[in-house]
Design a protein around this motif. Structure first.
Motif, PDB file in Angstrom:
ATOM      1  N   SER A   1      -6.139  -1.655  -6.176  1.00  0.00           N
ATOM      2  CA  SER A   1      -6.352  -1.675  -4.726  1.00  0.00           C
ATOM      3  C   SER A   1      -7.782  -2.052  -4.380  1.00  0.00           C
ATOM      4  O   SER A   1      -8.037  -2.716  -3.370  1.00  0.00           O
ATOM      5  N   GLU A   2      -8.703  -1.636  -5.224  1.00  0.00           N
ATOM      6  CA  GLU A   2     -10.113  -1.914  -4.979  1.00  0.00           C
ATOM      7  C   GLU A   2     -10.522  -3.316  -5.397  1.00  0.00           C
ATOM      8  O   GLU A   2     -11.318  -3.972  -4.719  1.00  0.00           O
ATOM      9  N   ARG A   3      -9.952  -3.814  -6.510  1.00  0.00           N
ATOM     10  CA  ARG A   3     -10.474  -5.039  -7.110  1.00  0.00           C
ATOM     11  C   ARG A   3      -9.566  -6.263  -7.019  1.00  0.00           C
ATOM     12  O   ARG A   3     -10.056  -7.386  -7.074  1.00  0.00           O
TER      13      ARG A   3
ATOM     14  N   GLU B   1      -5.289   2.547  -8.163  1.00  0.00           N
ATOM     15  CA  GLU B   1      -6.552   2.692  -7.438  1.00  0.00           C
ATOM     16  C   GLU B   1      -7.520   1.561  -7.793  1.00  0.00           C
ATOM     17  O   GLU B   1      -8.194   1.003  -6.911  1.00  0.00           O
ATOM     18  N   MET B   2      -7.596   1.211  -9.076  1.00  0.00           N
ATOM     19  CA  MET B   2      -8.455   0.089  -9.467  1.00  0.00           C
ATOM     20  C   MET B   2      -7.941  -1.214  -8.865  1.00  0.00           C
ATOM     21  O   MET B   2      -8.718  -2.031  -8.365  1.00  0.00           O
TER      22      MET B   2
ATOM     23  N   ARG C   1      -7.254  -8.826  -5.295  1.00  0.00           N
ATOM     24  CA  ARG C   1      -6.819  -9.362  -4.014  1.00  0.00           C
ATOM     25  C   ARG C   1      -5.437 -10.012  -4.151  1.00  0.00           C
ATOM     26  O   ARG C   1      -5.078 -10.531  -5.192  1.00  0.00           O
TER      27      ARG C   1
ATOM     28  N   ARG D   1       0.834  -1.213   0.000  1.00  0.00           N
ATOM     29  CA  ARG D   1       0.000   0.000   0.000  1.00  0.00           C
ATOM     30  C   ARG D   1       0.862   1.254   0.000  1.00  0.00           C
ATOM     31  O   ARG D   1       0.685   2.149  -0.836  1.00  0.00           O
TER      32      ARG D   1
ATOM     33  N   ARG E   1      -4.444   5.713 -11.795  1.00  0.00           N
ATOM     34  CA  ARG E   1      -5.766   5.089 -11.982  1.00  0.00           C
ATOM     35  C   ARG E   1      -5.673   3.577 -11.828  1.00  0.00           C
ATOM     36  O   ARG E   1      -6.534   2.947 -11.209  1.00  0.00           O
TER      37      ARG E   1
END
Length: 558
Positions: free
Chosen positions: A396-398, A393-394, A400, A373, A390
């Motif tokens: 980190s969100e999607r 960020e994607m 695993r 992170r 971008r």
């Protein structure tokens, strides 16, 4: 070391800052080898299979144990030699030399056939290393998701004005490589229908977050996709079935997708592709008693699937091979026009290769997600590519983590060097809690000769020239990579590819910084040289812009 029988062993890389080996230079390959066999990462860790049907991390459990024991006891002036997954010797070298040199599946040209390899494997003399399986740099499906995303985005740009919303992609395979497709497609803006024969593979992708839903049948799958289109969203759907049969059924219905590809493990017709009409149990049992019959049946089914893909193309749907050599297998089975649709590299990725742009992946040896992170956030201020933020960020969100936390992104020469050096500074300054491994996939512009994939359709006709991956591997060695690998057959199968990989340890030292800058810069330079030599104007311009020396071109100008 776990002393239980091999089929009950669970291998996971150590975490934290306590060393198992004598330094981070040998601790890193040790942890990465173990990470390849983490149950979160590997397809069949009990068989040492990481992905791709039979891509192994080590030849057998005895070899694995000997590799681990040797790495644990080595100094930073020694180099371990690994021959097709088996440790065969330790050399007296020096601190700037690689700690491990790996050669997997390499066969002399005349004997580079699947039949010869299979015979040697049965005798215990070789193993198939795939690409990142036998080089200990696999990071799960995340490792290919960036390149898959790049491919789908470029396909959308070429065919649909850069907007994939309301579109859907049909594909097959949810294994270690194919499993990235559903999430990459959704991140690129389109829905994805992925056909898979193994219920466990579908369940695993749903559990990992790479796949949204499983459909009970084709009717439900198409309904879910239609609903997503109507709502302006994208969804990924897994469907249990045989790709050849499902592709034919979709054609018969006339429910045409907007893009078609395939990423089953078709490069391995014995262990990677289930023939149409067969159950998994039948396939597994017949592989042992009738391998020739399984291979023949698999190729017949691949021919059916490729004919369906050709039919989609004839009806105006963009179709492309995603590098699993299914076109070659279909041609072997009599589909003469199998190569009438392109491979993904030639169609969508080669311009990036000409710029020396390739994957950059970094792995936290601490096992701490926080290290990824904070390093990702810091790299936002280092990487010049405006889409990097971008993507992070994607991701980190999607996306695993599987095994040791990691991230990957495609970068050009200057950004790769800058990112590597920045990570090394973070280690030195304590921004992250332990050293970082910097590496890439073997799918790279200057490290692969694969006429049916990476080097397909080269401008100068140099598709089968295998000098480049060998030069790439030697470049990595001379530049100071921590470990270097030279493989045969990954991606497209025995007889169809030669490729090289490397890894560097960012341990915070000045020596590591110097090696990282050399290795990453030279790796991208070889890529630019390869394409400039083939006559690609963009690569020639990149060489000029980056100040790369090309003696032959300079002599001509003189």
């Amino acid at each position: 070391m776990n002393s239980e029988p091999a089929n009950r062993r669970i291998v996971r890389a150590p975490r934290g800052t306590t060393l198992t080996a004598r330094s981070w230079q040998t601790e890193a390959p040790l942890r990465m080898l173990m990470n390849n066999l983490d149950p979160e990462v590997a397809e069949r860790p009990e068989d040492l299979v990481v992905y791709g049907g039979r891509g192994r991390a080590a030849r057998n459990w005895e070899a694995f144990d000997r590799i681990v024991a040797t790495l644990t006891d080595m100094s930073d002036a020694e180099t371990l030699l690994v021959q097709s997954g088996k440790p065969v010797g330790v050399l007296a070298t020096h601190p700037d030399a690689p700690r491990v040199l790996i050669a997997n599946s390499n066969l002399v040209g005349k004997w580079a056939t699947q039949e010869v390899f299979d015979a040697l494997e049965r005798q215990g003399l070789m193993m198939f290393g795939q690409m990142t399986a036998g080089s200990w740099t696999y990071i799960g499906s995340q490792g290919i998701i960036g390149g898959t995303f790049e491919t789908f985005v470029e396909a959308g740009r070429q065919h649909y004005g850069g907007d994939l919303s309301g579109r859907w992609l049909l594909t097959g395979g949810l294994g270690g490589m194919g499993g990235a497709q559903p999430l990459a497609g959704v991140m690129a803006g389109c829905s994805v229908l992925a056909v898979e024969m193994r219920p466990a593979a579908i369940a695993r992708r749903i559990e990992s977050g790479y796949l949204d839903r499983e459909a009970a049948d084709l009717d439900e799958a198409l309904r879910l996709i239609d609903e997503a289109k109507a709502s302006g969203t994208a969804i990924s759907v897994g469907l249990l079935g045989n790709a050849a049969e499902v592709y034919e059924e979709i054609l018969a219905r006339g429910d045409l997708p907007d893009l078609v590809t395939d990423q089953t493990a078709a490069h391995d017709p014995l262990q990677g592709y289930v023939p149409a009409g067969w159950t998994i149990d039948e396939w597994e049992s017949r592989r042992e008693r009738d391998p020739a019959g399984v291979i023949a049946a698999a190729k017949v089914s691949m021919a059916r699937q490729v004919r369906a893909m050709l039919a989609f193309k004839a009806r105006g749907v963009p179709v492309f091979d995603y590098g699993n050599n299914i076109r070659q297998m279909a041609r072997d089975a009599g589909v003469e026009e199998a190569f009438d649709f392109p491979g993904f590299i030639a169609a969508y990725v080669r311009p990036q290769f000409c710029r020396g742009r390739t994957q950059f992946r970094w792995i936290a040896l601490s096992g701490e997600a926080e290290d990824i992170r904070v390093s990702s956030e810091a790299l936002k201020g280092v990487v010049s590519d405006p889409t990097f933020t971008r993507w992070i960020e994607m991701a980190s969100e999607r996306i695993r983590f599987q095994g040791l936390p990691s991230r990957s992104y495609w970068m050009g020469l200057a950004d790769r060097v800058a990112a590597g050096l920045a990570l090394n500074r973070m280690v030195a300054e304590g921004v992250v809690s332990a050293p970082i491994v910097v590496t890439r996939d073997h799918i790279s512009s200057g490290s692969v000769a694969s006429p049916n994939r990476e080097s397909e359709g080269m401008l100068d006709g140099s598709d089968p020239v295998a000098d480049w991956p060998m030069l790439n591997a030697m470049s990595a060695c001379s530049s100071g990579a921590t470990w270097v690998s030279l493989h045969h057959g990954g991606g497209t199968g025995i007889g169809f590819s030669q490729h090289a990989g490397f890894a560097c340890v960012a341990d915070g030292s000045d020596a590591a910084a110097a090696k990282i800058a050399r290795v990453l810069g030279n790796d991208s330079s070889v890529a630019v040289f390869r394409h400039a030599d083939a006559g690609y104007p963009e690569a020639v311009e990149t060489a000029r812009a980056e100040g790369l020396r090309r003696p032959y071109a300079e002599a001509l100008r003189g």
